[in-house]
Scaffold this active site. Structure first.
Site, PDB file in Angstrom:
ATOM      1  N   GLY A 146      47.955  54.699-117.800  1.00 15.03           N
ATOM      2  CA  GLY A 146      48.199  53.493-117.020  1.00 15.03           C
ATOM      3  C   GLY A 146      47.378  52.334-117.550  1.00 15.03           C
ATOM      4  CB  CYS A 180      45.648  57.926-121.512  1.00 15.87           C
ATOM      5  SG  CYS A 180      45.059  56.389-122.252  1.00 15.87           S
ATOM      6  CE1 TYR A 181      42.987  53.975-114.362  1.00 14.34           C
ATOM      7  CE2 TYR A 181      44.612  55.413-113.327  1.00 14.34           C
ATOM      8  CZ  TYR A 181      43.603  54.461-113.218  1.00 14.34           C
ATOM      9  OH  TYR A 181      43.216  53.999-111.984  1.00 14.34           O
ATOM     10  CG  HIS A 233      49.379  58.428-124.610  1.00 20.26           C
ATOM     11  ND1 HIS A 233      49.814  58.319-123.304  1.00 20.26           N
ATOM     12  CD2 HIS A 233      48.464  57.441-124.793  1.00 20.26           C
ATOM     13  CE1 HIS A 233      49.194  57.308-122.725  1.00 20.26           C
ATOM     14  NE2 HIS A 233      48.366  56.750-123.606  1.00 20.26           N
ATOM     15  CD  GLU A 254      52.489  60.718-123.112  1.00 24.59           C
ATOM     16  OE1 GLU A 254      52.174  59.626-122.610  1.00 24.59           O
ATOM     17  OE2 GLU A 254      51.667  61.623-123.324  1.00 24.59           O
ATOM     18  CB  SER A 301      83.357  52.996-113.884  1.00 20.13           C
ATOM     19  OG  SER A 301      82.505  53.921-114.547  1.00 20.13           O
ATOM     20  CG  ASP A 320      75.706  57.520-115.737  1.00 20.06           C
ATOM     21  OD1 ASP A 320      75.487  58.431-116.550  1.00 20.06           O
ATOM     22  OD2 ASP A 320      75.130  56.410-115.789  1.00 20.06           O
ATOM     23  CE  LYS A 340      74.617  57.145-119.978  1.00 18.91           C
ATOM     24  NZ  LYS A 340      75.244  56.406-118.886  1.00 18.91           N
TER      25      LYS A 340
END
Length: 513
Positions: free
Chosen positions: A54, A81-82, A169, A171, A223, A227, A369
């Site tokens: 953060g 991290c934070y 990090h 990730e 649509s 999704d 997604k």
């Protein structure tokens, strides 16, 4: 009940990435507000907690803090991290300003090979740093197990309490062994089974939809995009004819779009589908309007009115099905004061009036997604539906610059269809994230045969992206572009010039309006 890793969001730009990386390890993860109560985490069957990074400093008044009772839940905690600074600070350690700020690549050196979090890691590996503060004193019960050039406490552990922290990090892809570290935390520390899959998601979700809906009815605005399509097929699998889909043809669709949607969903998937021909209504309201935002508002307003009328025609309906996905939920609303900034507004079905009194049914709201596409594949949906290029809600209205006229739309539809057809036939469609044609309401001089022409211009736009936040223009082969240009000029009456948009985002946007 599915095991769940809680990712507490302290405002990091990488919070979603952490959740995604956990899911890639076949373990379900969910993002929570940073001070979520232990009661909620227990209800959700949490088997581990990750504190995100953060932008704040634990040394600042008012910096976000987790509920301290989380440390007494008896589940493993990993601070990133934070997050490592919070972990140490709240448990009696000290954090100070670093002499040398660490941003970018660093070299991690493992000093304790027995640390389960660093199991099978080489002695040295590259990591990605992004911090100014650093630990200067460890809390009781902790020890350092790895260092970087500027941090003697790059990785810390408290084996007895199963608490771990790292200053870098894991990730992000720049951390070479980041996924190995996360897998060690999930499998070796949290004892996760790694049994979360799209097949299990479909089975569980179908069962939940049946229990939620019962014998009631659901209506969904279809649509034709990924999704809403996956949501429709998933809901239909659960409740069959209790689902009614409404497809609104507002006259701003691609060539033969209506026929394709009807063939796919009514004929192939056997979904109860109502098609509304509202072209004249929308074009009448859009006549003379040139401002892009006004176009969008008109289209949204008219869509709500048309959809509301269809709900009345269907009869008694209790649930509104929507294709809301996880990024929509995260990006739309800061979670009750979450320090992460709101990225965008999200309005499925244009934001329906409260007077409709429909309960929401959003079976995809916890999926990213690519996970939605995986669910679609699990349901047997074809690739050309699941990997179709994005199409804006206002349709061709934002690709037909200036005033909307049926004449312009017909020109645009034909040109766009040629572009997409050639991408498919040349094996390039799936190499491009999004491609489309744009109608420019300007006329240029040309020559066809021996005659002078004075016709319109079509722009071609093709980009590559992963999240639509940034995009680079696709460098398509010159001979391919030449063929597309020739076909459009020869086959689309009213066009005598084709240009290529080579702008990236930023500074340009992907769509022109």
């Amino acid at each position: 009940m599915t095991q769940n890793i809680a990712v507490l969001d302290f405002g990091s730009q990488y919070t979603q990435v952490i959740a995604r990386r956990v899911r890639e390890c076949k373990v379900f993860s969910k993002i929570y507000r940073y001070d979520v109560s232990p009661e909620i985490l227990k209800r959700d069957n949490i088997c581990g907690v990750i504190f995100s990074g953060g932008p704040a400093s634990v040394l600042s008044d008012g910096s976000p803090r987790p509920n301290k009772a989380i440390f007494e839940m008896g589940v493993p905690v990993l601070g990133i991290c934070y997050g490592i600074q919070l972990l140490a600070h709240m448990l009696g350690g000290e954090v100070g300003k670093g002499v040398a700020r660490e941003y970018g690549k660093g070299m991690l050196t493992v000093t304790d090979k027995d640390c389960v979090l660093l199991k099978n890691l080489p002695e040295k590996s590259q990591v990605w740093n992004s911090h100014g503060d650093k630990l200067v004193k460890l809390p009781d019960g902790f020890k350092a197990v790895a260092v970087t050039e500027n941090s003697e406490f790059a990785v810390i552990e408290n084996v007895k309490r199963h608490f771990y922290g790292m200053q870098f990090h894991p990730e992000v892809m720049h951390t070479e062994k980041g996924m190995d570290i996360l897998k060690n935390f999930l499998y070796e520390v949290c004892l996760c089974k790694g049994d979360w899959s799209m097949a299990s998601f479909v089975e569980t979700t179908v069962d939940n939809i049946r229990k939620t809906v019962g014998d009631k009815n659901v209506i969904l605005a279809l649509s034709g995009g990924v999704d809403s399509s996956v949501a429709a097929v998933l809901i239909q699998k659960a409740i069959g004819d209790q689902l009614t889909c409404v497809f609104v043809d507002h006259g701003l669709l691609r060539l033969n779009e209506r026929e394709k949607v009807e063939a796919m969903y009514r004929d192939h998937f056997k979904i109860k589908l109502i098609t509304v021909d509202a072209e004249s209504r929308f074009l009448k309201e859009l006549a003379g309007v040139t401002d892009p935002e006004q176009k969008r508002k008109i289209i949204g307003r008219e869509f709500i009115t048309v959809f509301e009328n269809e709900v009345k025609n269907v009869g008694h309906v209790d649930f509104l099905g929507q294709g809301t996905i996880y990024p929509d939920v995260i990006e739309s609303i800061p979670i009750d004061g979450n320090p992460a900034a709101m990225i965008k507004s999200h309005h499925n079905v244009g934001g329906l009036p409260e007077r409709m009194k429909l309960k929401l049914l959003e079976p995809l709201r916890e999926l990213f997604k690519d996970e939605v596409r995986a669910v679609g594949a699990e349901l047997g949906m074809p690739r050309h539906v699941l990997w179709r290029h994005p199409f804006p809600g206002p349709g061709l209205a934002v690709r037909c610059l200036g005033e909307i006229r049926k004449e312009y739309l017909d020109i645009l539809r034909k040109a766009d269809d040629i572009f997409i057809e050639e991408l498919y036939s040349n094996g390039l469609y799936y190499d491009v994230w999004q491609a489309f044609a744009v109608f420019l309401p300007v006329r240029t001089v040309g020559v066809m045969g021996d005659e002078r022409t004075y016709d319109y211009v079509i722009a071609l736009r093709a980009v590559n992206s992963t999240d639509a936040m940034t995009a680079d223009w696709s460098q398509l082969p010159h001979d391919f572009l030449g063929k597309v240009s020739t076909r459009i000029i020869n086959e689309v009456r009213g066009v005598n010039r084709v240009v290529l948009d080579i702008s990236s985002k930023p500074p340009a946007t992907i769509e022109w309006e």
